[in-house]
Write an enzyme that holds these catalytic residues in place. Sequence first.
Site, short mmCIF file in Angstrom:
data_model
loop_
_atom_site.label_atom_id
_atom_site.label_comp_id
_atom_site.label_asym_id
_atom_site.label_seq_id
_atom_site.Cartn_x
_atom_site.Cartn_y
_atom_site.Cartn_z
N GLU A 427 5.06 -0.91 31.27
CA GLU A 427 4.66 0.48 31.29
C GLU A 427 4.34 0.93 29.86
OE1 GLU A 427 8.03 2.85 31.54
OE2 GLU A 427 6.97 4.72 31.77
N ASP A 500 10.91 1.53 31.45
CA ASP A 500 12.06 2.22 30.85
C ASP A 500 13.09 2.58 31.90
OD1 ASP A 500 11.07 2.11 28.32
OD2 ASP A 500 10.01 4.03 28.48
N ASP A 502 14.24 5.36 32.43
CA ASP A 502 14.20 6.82 32.67
C ASP A 502 13.41 7.15 33.94
OD1 ASP A 502 11.62 6.31 32.02
OD2 ASP A 502 11.61 7.44 30.15
N ASP A 504 10.34 8.33 34.44
CA ASP A 504 8.98 7.78 34.53
C ASP A 504 9.01 6.30 34.85
OD1 ASP A 504 7.83 10.16 34.05
OD2 ASP A 504 7.39 9.79 31.92
#
Length: 642
Positions: A427, A500, A502, A504
């Site tokens: 990503e 990640d 997180d 997203d």
Amino acid sequence: MEKFEHEYGADQIQVLEGLEAVRKRPGMYIGSVSVRGLHHLVYEIVDNAVDEALAGYCKNINVTIEPGNIISVEDDGRGIPVDIHPKTGISAAETVYTVLHAGGKFGGDSGYKVSGGLHGVGSSVVNALSNWTEVTIQRDGGIFQMSFEKGKTVKKLERIGDSNKTGTKVRFLADDTIFETLEYEYEVLENRFREMAFLTKGLKISIEDKRQEDIKKAEFCFEGGLVSFVEYLNKNKEKLHQQPIYIEKNGEVPVEIAIQYTSAYSENIYTFVNNINTIEGGTHLEGFKRALTKVFNDYARNHNILKEKDANLQGEDIREGITAVVSVKVKEPQFEGQTKTKLGNSEVTGIVQSMVNEALATFLEENPQVAKAILEKCISASRAREAARKARELVRKKTSMEGATLPGKLADCSSKNPEECEVYIVEGDSAGGSAKQGRDRKYQAILPLWGKMLNVEKSRADKIYGNDKLQPVILAIGAGIGADFDITKIRYGKVIIMADADVDGSHIRTLLLTFFFRYMRPLIENGNVYLAQPPLYKLSKKGMEDIYCYTDEDLANRFKELEEKGIQRDQLGIQRYKGLGEMNPDQLWETTMDPKTRILIKVTMEDAIKADEIFTILMGDEIGPRRAFIEENAKYVKNLDV
Ligand code: 2B7
């Protein structure tokens, strides 16, 4: 419930083999000694109780996880026979628990072992692999009890009281010198028992987890059987008809089927043989699919929905949006395939096919509204398939014209041997840059992705091919999608999603997994999809090598270790990584990409039903369940992985 009369006593049980063999090679009997094998122990015992229910004598099964990971299973069946074998002098009950293959003779010629598992050897295998086992039987006016340690009888069956009830109760503690862990996962057991209750109409199965103060429990009993099952599977989907179609026939091969169409584009058919989930399908599935295709085409022709000039609808058009459960009972099932979950008995195809032909044709004639709703959907699926074919050809033409089939953003590896190659789907551009510099060029390819992905739950195949985010993924993997997907063509043995930790990151992970699940399912089934696990923390100190921690637990353990060496927390530099982009190429290599040190999580499809539910909730139209789910998101990968 149908009754299978079956009279026998202890003399029919043959003594065959000691349980030492089971303890020596537990994997041969329960697959593995991982947490999965541990759960198998419970299934084996519960299977015996379900068999008693299928024979028509048991209505309730209660499963309890007691503190200390002790399992207790209780049924209200006839109770295991307690009479003594005249030759061996051992009770039938003790024989069932101490002699491998005792069950074979039990199930043998008259009745047939209907629920899954080890065909009656289950109880002795569980006993062999348990630290201790205690069996309590109520029958013939008495309460009887016996106990074992590591498979050996320590207290022979003895009458300990009176009772006018009947039933069997088994408690056991798995052997921690055999299993990697004794921690049962409540959700895993709950899902399995829900499934079993769906498959056995009217049987009540309860589960209770008493290991912690706030007790978890659930109770499953479905008078609707498979109809309840498809309603459950479709609970977050938009249905094309309210009542599921239900077909049942109790012939030589009992067949039970429930079908309900939704507005989704995917096909979800779950098949069972003797209550075993046949993940790889087989002859029953084949018969079902053939009948479906024939009946809908015939109906469409006869009612002029398909005109003379029109081509027949194809199987895949007719299965778009279908949710179905097919359950058959086969006396001597032959299981084939990689995971031995594919039914091989050839006679079953014709049996299922002709029965579905007849019952479904009748249903459609009697329910023209439902027939119309489904066929409209099939016809638009067939148009979409045509459009997809054209789009695909365009892609093929384009790629052959340009002479290169690989996407521009892909930094490929030099090796061309898929077995040793891996592709990291990364990503973001900055992380992609670090990955490109840090990687091992010989084996590791990098494909950076950015921006929001197409939500594949809401898209048909034609859009997928044309989508500029997914096209690079399809081309890089090189094996097509959907019905065209050919696992032998994959260019990388490992497809690794690196995102990640997180929101997203989790979004992109979910989207990619949804995409693989829907359009490259064999890739997941074959174990080619992985999640990279970047570290969450770095601990550093002058003169000490950097320490990376991948979980909070990991971090706590490291703190403890260091404290023992006299290093306190406040002497350490603690960096919390917020994203992959914060790592330089060397760090990324060392922590996340170096095969010697990295942690990869393999995504498996073991519980396809659960996974589909997750994807539907996350990607579907209903917002409520999605929000609730995201709040619990941490469990998500874990669930996939059990
Ligand atoms: C093949 C072996 C395992 N068995 C019986 C009869 C009833 C029965 C069982 C059982 C698990 C935990 C509570 C048959 C079959 C042994 O032979 S095993 N119930 N329940 C069980 O294991 N529950 C039986 C014929 C006549 N009377 C009883």
